[in-house]
Design an enzyme around this catalytic site. Structure first.
Site, PDB file in Angstrom:
ATOM      1  N   SER A  42     117.237 103.959  68.514  1.00  0.00           N
ATOM      2  CA  SER A  42     116.030 104.008  67.687  1.00  0.00           C
ATOM      3  C   SER A  42     116.261 104.511  66.272  1.00  0.00           C
ATOM      4  CB  SER A  42     114.978 104.902  68.355  1.00  0.00           C
ATOM      5  OG  SER A  42     115.527 106.187  68.608  1.00  0.00           O
ATOM      6  N   ASP A 339     107.873 112.388  65.508  1.00  0.00           N
ATOM      7  CA  ASP A 339     107.434 112.620  66.887  1.00  0.00           C
ATOM      8  C   ASP A 339     108.387 113.647  67.498  1.00  0.00           C
ATOM      9  OD1 ASP A 339     109.724 111.222  67.636  1.00  0.00           O
ATOM     10  OD2 ASP A 339     108.671 109.374  68.149  1.00  0.00           O
ATOM     11  N   HIS A 342     112.171 111.840  66.917  1.00  0.00           N
ATOM     12  CA  HIS A 342     112.645 111.072  65.760  1.00  0.00           C
ATOM     13  C   HIS A 342     112.309 111.722  64.420  1.00  0.00           C
ATOM     14  CE1 HIS A 342     112.095 108.148  69.098  1.00  0.00           C
ATOM     15  NE2 HIS A 342     113.326 107.831  68.715  1.00  0.00           N
TER      16      HIS A 342
END
Length: 363
Positions: A42, A339, A342
């Site tokens: 990610s 979040d 991340h």
């Protein structure tokens, strides 16, 4: 004859020699970077997961709240990723698109694209757990992209682009979290042995890239995993009465020490790869140092919150749990994390600047 008579001549000679060594006339400057290709998880996925059946998606608000037009692109952040900032700094394009995005044309591939998949890792088991793209699948998409590029500009131009492109491999965090820290497997394998397993995967992938013509490869190290908000929360759950998790948040030093050990092993591996793959530059892209510096000296970066995410409570939410109706912080630019896992766009811009200053000159 006076022996001191020769001193100024000798001094001038050595000065000239030193200047020549520092600036060899025959050393041609490296050709500019032609493209940026990203593989991994990610941290470099620009939205490939939007197009595969997985729960690991971020193509919904509040993700993208700092992106142009507040677009939720599938990037796990409020805005751009470090690879986007790098691409724009290198003059390639403003953002790196996801390969699976149907609007990406073959000509767009010539300046870079991301094959990465959020939730994935170097270990195939990691991608299986999250139903995302394993590294082998990402590789097969790269091979497909090469064929598309050759159909547009021919073999020699495609080969030139690949030879002068920057390849970024960013993975390993999910592997450690899923398979060691938060999983039964962690009881059966030593951290050091698992590091070696992951690094054998890095080595094989770098070899593949080299065989395909890549010559500039940056391998991203592990972040301070023990400081990711979700790991801070889980560590605190196990050691403190519940109400205190909101007040007493500290990084897991054990997990951070593991990350540092991995990063040192990665540097050693890169050194060996550079010896073996002549003509290639394989470099360690350090994200541990800039992240740790932001955690220790937040005010230097205009940050106020470093161990909680901006989305929801900031303790556990990520992906499907960071929802359109989740409350978010008032000013995300004061947050290190968007979040619970991340980094924010602000943090990614700092990481990109760090890479531009410390890694790009070596390429």
């Amino acid at each position: 004859m006076n022996p001191n008579h020769h001193k100024p001549i000798l001094l001038a000679f050595f000065t000239l020699l030193l200047l020549q060594l520092q600036n060899p006339i025959n050393a041609s400057p490296s050709p500019p970077i032609t493209a940026l290709y990203a593989f991994g998880d990610s941290t470099v996925d620009s939205g490939n997961n939007n197009y595969i059946p997985t729960l690991f998606r971020s193509n919904h608000p509040p993700y993208g709240k700092s992106f142009p037009a507040k677009l939720s692109t599938g990037r796990f952040s409020d805005g751009k990723l470090a690879t986007d900032f790098l691409a724009s700094s290198l003059g390639l394009k403003s953002t790196i698109p996801a390969y699976l995005n149907p609007t990406v044309k073959p000509v767009d591939l010539l300046t870079g694209v991301s094959f990465a998949s959020a939730g994935g890792g170097l270990d195939d088991r990691t991608a299986m757990l999250s139903s995302t793209l394993a590294m082998d699948k990402q590789w097969s998409y790269f091979e497909e992209a090469v064929r598309k590029m050759k159909s547009v500009v021919g073999d020699s131009e495609t080969n030139r682009v690949i030879k002068n492109a920057l390849f970024v491999i960013s993975a390993g965090t999910n592997d450690m979290i899923y398979n060691v820290y938060d999983h039964a497997l962690g009881r059966f394998i030593s951290v050091s042995d698992y590091h070696d397993f992951l690094l054998s995967k890095v080595e094989a992938f770098v070899q593949r890239l080299h065989d395909a013509g890549a010559r500039r490869i940056a391998v991203v190290g592990l972040p301070p995993i023990g400081c990711l908000p979700v790991q801070v929360t889980l560590g605190t759950f196990t050691s403190l009465p519940l109400p205190r998790i909101f007040r007493h948040r500290i990084c897991s030093e054990n997990q951070n020490a593991d990350s540092r050990l991995y990063n040192q092993k990665l540097k050693n591996l890169n050194f060996r790869l550079n010896q073996r793959l002549r003509g290639s530059k394989v470099l360690h892209l350090d994200i541990y140092s800039p992240l740790m510096d932001m955690i220790k000296h937040p005010h230097k970066y205009g940050l106020e919150e470093t161990l909680k995410g901006c989305c929801g409570t900031g303790l556990l939410e990520a992906g499907p749990l960071c929802k359109p109706l989740s409350r978010t912080c008032d000013d995300v630019s004061k947050y290190l994390f968007f979040d619970s896992v991340h980094p924010s766009q602000k943090a990614y811009s700092v990481i990109a600047t760090f890479a531009l200053q410390n890694v790009l000159p070596l390429l």
